[in-house]
Design a protein around this motif. Structure first.
Motif, mmCIF file in Angstrom:
data_model
loop_
_atom_site.group_PDB
_atom_site.id
_atom_site.type_symbol
_atom_site.label_atom_id
_atom_site.label_comp_id
_atom_site.label_asym_id
_atom_site.label_seq_id
_atom_site.Cartn_x
_atom_site.Cartn_y
_atom_site.Cartn_z
ATOM 1 N N HIS A 39 39.064 -19.889 -4.452
ATOM 2 C CA HIS A 39 39.958 -20.698 -5.291
ATOM 3 C C HIS A 39 40.499 -21.905 -4.524
ATOM 4 N N ALA A 40 40.609 -21.774 -3.214
ATOM 5 C CA ALA A 40 41.148 -22.892 -2.426
ATOM 6 C C ALA A 40 40.222 -24.110 -2.483
ATOM 7 N N THR A 41 38.914 -23.861 -2.527
ATOM 8 C CA THR A 41 37.976 -24.988 -2.493
ATOM 9 C C THR A 41 37.326 -25.254 -3.844
ATOM 10 N N GLY A 42 37.019 -24.185 -4.583
ATOM 11 C CA GLY A 42 36.304 -24.351 -5.853
ATOM 12 C C GLY A 42 34.841 -24.685 -5.648
ATOM 13 N N LYS A 43 34.362 -24.606 -4.400
ATOM 14 C CA LYS A 43 33.014 -25.099 -4.092
ATOM 15 C C LYS A 43 32.283 -24.109 -3.174
ATOM 16 N N ARG A 44 31.190 -23.566 -3.715
ATOM 17 C CA ARG A 44 30.435 -22.502 -3.034
ATOM 18 C C ARG A 44 30.108 -22.821 -1.576
ATOM 19 N N SER A 45 29.651 -24.043 -1.324
ATOM 20 C CA SER A 45 29.158 -24.363 0.024
ATOM 21 C C SER A 45 30.272 -24.363 1.074
ATOM 22 N N LEU A 46 31.523 -24.409 0.631
ATOM 23 C CA LEU A 46 32.635 -24.467 1.597
ATOM 24 C C LEU A 46 33.288 -23.110 1.845
ATOM 25 N N VAL A 47 32.911 -22.128 1.051
ATOM 26 C CA VAL A 47 33.619 -20.843 1.109
ATOM 27 C C VAL A 47 33.458 -20.149 2.465
ATOM 28 N N GLY A 48 32.220 -20.079 2.953
ATOM 29 C CA GLY A 48 31.972 -19.401 4.238
ATOM 30 C C GLY A 48 32.648 -20.115 5.400
ATOM 31 N N LYS A 49 32.576 -21.439 5.381
ATOM 32 C CA LYS A 49 33.178 -22.231 6.466
ATOM 33 C C LYS A 49 34.696 -22.018 6.498
ATOM 34 N N CYS A 50 35.306 -22.070 5.315
ATOM 35 C CA CYS A 50 36.765 -21.902 5.263
ATOM 36 C C CYS A 50 37.173 -20.463 5.559
ATOM 37 N N ALA A 51 36.297 -19.513 5.248
ATOM 38 C CA ALA A 51 36.603 -18.113 5.583
ATOM 39 C C ALA A 51 36.678 -17.971 7.108
ATOM 40 N N ARG A 52 35.724 -18.579 7.801
ATOM 41 C CA ARG A 52 35.744 -18.506 9.281
ATOM 42 C C ARG A 52 36.991 -19.175 9.844
ATOM 43 N N ALA A 53 37.314 -20.318 9.270
ATOM 44 C CA ALA A 53 38.495 -21.048 9.745
ATOM 45 C C ALA A 53 39.760 -20.225 9.528
ATOM 46 N N ALA A 54 39.807 -19.515 8.404
ATOM 47 C CA ALA A 54 40.982 -18.688 8.087
ATOM 48 C C ALA A 54 41.178 -17.615 9.155
ATOM 49 N N ILE A 55 40.090 -16.966 9.529
ATOM 50 C CA ILE A 55 40.208 -15.909 10.536
ATOM 51 C C ILE A 55 40.607 -16.526 11.880
ATOM 52 N N ALA A 56 40.058 -17.700 12.146
ATOM 53 C CA ALA A 56 40.368 -18.361 13.425
ATOM 54 C C ALA A 56 41.852 -18.702 13.560
ATOM 55 N N VAL A 57 42.530 -18.987 12.437
ATOM 56 C CA VAL A 57 43.973 -19.281 12.544
ATOM 57 C C VAL A 57 44.838 -18.035 12.426
ATOM 58 N N GLY A 58 44.202 -16.876 12.328
ATOM 59 C CA GLY A 58 44.982 -15.643 12.391
ATOM 60 C C GLY A 58 45.107 -14.846 11.105
ATOM 61 N N ALA A 59 44.369 -15.243 10.060
ATOM 62 C CA ALA A 59 44.433 -14.452 8.820
ATOM 63 C C ALA A 59 43.881 -13.052 9.076
ATOM 64 N N ASP A 60 44.407 -12.091 8.312
ATOM 65 C CA ASP A 60 43.985 -10.699 8.489
ATOM 66 C C ASP A 60 42.762 -10.352 7.644
ATOM 67 N N GLY A 61 42.314 -11.317 6.849
ATOM 68 C CA GLY A 61 41.146 -11.047 6.026
ATOM 69 C C GLY A 61 40.923 -12.169 5.041
ATOM 70 N N VAL A 62 39.900 -11.985 4.206
ATOM 71 C CA VAL A 62 39.604 -12.975 3.164
ATOM 72 C C VAL A 62 39.277 -12.252 1.858
ATOM 73 N N ILE A 63 39.441 -12.971 0.765
ATOM 74 C CA ILE A 63 39.015 -12.461 -0.547
ATOM 75 C C ILE A 63 38.115 -13.527 -1.148
ATOM 76 N N VAL A 64 36.898 -13.133 -1.530
ATOM 77 C CA VAL A 64 35.938 -14.134 -2.027
ATOM 78 C C VAL A 64 35.262 -13.665 -3.315
ATOM 79 N N GLU A 65 34.864 -14.659 -4.113
ATOM 80 C CA GLU A 65 34.194 -14.348 -5.373
ATOM 81 C C GLU A 65 32.679 -14.333 -5.186
ATOM 82 N N VAL A 66 32.055 -13.266 -5.709
ATOM 83 C CA VAL A 66 30.607 -13.070 -5.583
ATOM 84 C C VAL A 66 30.076 -12.671 -6.956
ATOM 85 N N HIS A 67 28.912 -13.215 -7.310
ATOM 86 C CA HIS A 67 28.355 -12.942 -8.648
ATOM 87 C C HIS A 67 26.834 -12.854 -8.538
ATOM 88 N N PRO A 68 26.210 -11.962 -9.312
ATOM 89 C CA PRO A 68 24.741 -11.839 -9.235
ATOM 90 C C PRO A 68 24.031 -13.105 -9.698
#
Ligand code: PEP
Ligand code: MN
Length: 290
Positions: free
Chosen positions: A221-250
């Motif tokens: 939801h922060a980006t709204g853009k598939r290609s940025l989700v993985g990058k921002c997930a890594r960045a989130a953990i790097a700044v100390g987040a305890d986890g991530v929640i992401v949307e996945v669909h078949p």
């Protein structure tokens, strides 16, 4: 004439007292359990699943796929807060049942949103963790009701909420008797409309310094853009987040909601590979050699 000397200290006292339960007082952080999954401990937690529960096949296949790739909590919306009343509003109780079934088949606890006070009992009947969506972060009647349930709460940050307001919302839940709150940064509104929202990573680092509660990030939801989700997930953990929640669909292109930000199973595998490097261990080792 107004006596500012007596008014000011009183106001400040009230303000600081209003955020005392969430405040960090020592190095200790709180671990919130969702079923048998701890959030806020040494392991990074990944919650994944569709934006909306659509069909049995869609939610079950997603659950099995994300579980196999290392997600530990299944997400999925049955009550959907949509900007337009003409958009898909969620399957309601039928969606809760399908999500529960998928979670049980995959062996995962489930998290889902509750939008109204009236639905709290039924959502508690099915869900292991209750999500308060960004649009309801300051629905104080809902927060007070959730303070009385025996379920952990995932409290999303309002799109226009300051860090202090977000913490005050959590304070309502703790004050009312429920200490199991996980905070979730999901992007805020800024002047820049290039993306759906602006991911406030500094806000994540800041709130981790202010509270003992676990904090996770929703890069979908922060980006709204598939290609940025993985990058921002890594960045989130790097700044100390305890986890991530992401949307996945078949089949994100045909999703009933939020397809543009939903990951395919293959995209999710890549995200997990990116996170697999035990970032916290790497950071700890770096600190030792510096
Ligand atoms: C969601 O998780 O699908 C959702 C609607 O999130 P938010 O409340 O952050 O917009
Ligand atoms: Mn969504």
């Amino acid at each position: 004439m107004l006596d500012t000397w007596t008014v000011r200290p009183k106001e400040e006292k009230v303000r600081s007292a209003s955020q005392s339960l969430v405040s960090k007082r020592s190095d200790e952080s709180t671990v919130v359990w969702v079923g048998d999954i701890p959030i806020g401990g040494s392991e990074v937690v990944v919650m994944a699943g569709p934006c909306s529960v659509e069909t049995r096949e869609q939610v079950t296949s997603t659950a099995m796929a994300v579980r196999g790739l290392g997600a530990s909590i299944l997400r999925g919306g049955a009550y959907k807060p949509r900007t337009s009343p003409y958009d898909f509003q969620g399957l309601g109780v039928e969606g809760l049942k399908l999500l529960r079934e998928a979670g049980d088949i995959a062996g995962m606890p489930i998290v889902t949103e509750v939008m109204s006070e009236d639905d709290v009992p039924v959502v508690c009947d099915y869900a292991d963790m209750i999500q308060v969506g960004a649009r309801n972060m300051q629905n104080f009647a809902l927060l007070k009701k959730l303070a009385k349930v025996r379920r952990p709460i995932l409290l999303k940050r309002g799109a226009s909420a300051t860090v202090k307001e977000w913490l005050s919302a959590a304070e309502y839940i703790l004050h009312g008797g429920n200490g199991d709150v996980v905070l979730c940064e999901r992007g805020i509104k800024t002047f820049d409309s290039s993306l759906r929202n602006t991911l406030d990573l500094a806000g994540v680092a800041l709130i981790k310094e202010m509270t003992h509660l676990p904090v996770i990030v929703d890069p979908s939801h922060a980006t709204g853009k598939r290609s940025l989700v993985g990058k921002c997930a890594r960045a989130a953990i790097a700044v100390g987040a305890d986890g991530v929640i992401v949307e996945v669909h078949p089949d994100p292109d045909n999703a009933w909601s939020d397809g543009a930000q939903s990951l395919t199973f293959e995209n999710f595998e890549e995200l997990m590979e990116g996170l697999r490097a035990p970032l916290r261990t790497v950071q700890a080792e770096m600190a030792l050699t510096l």
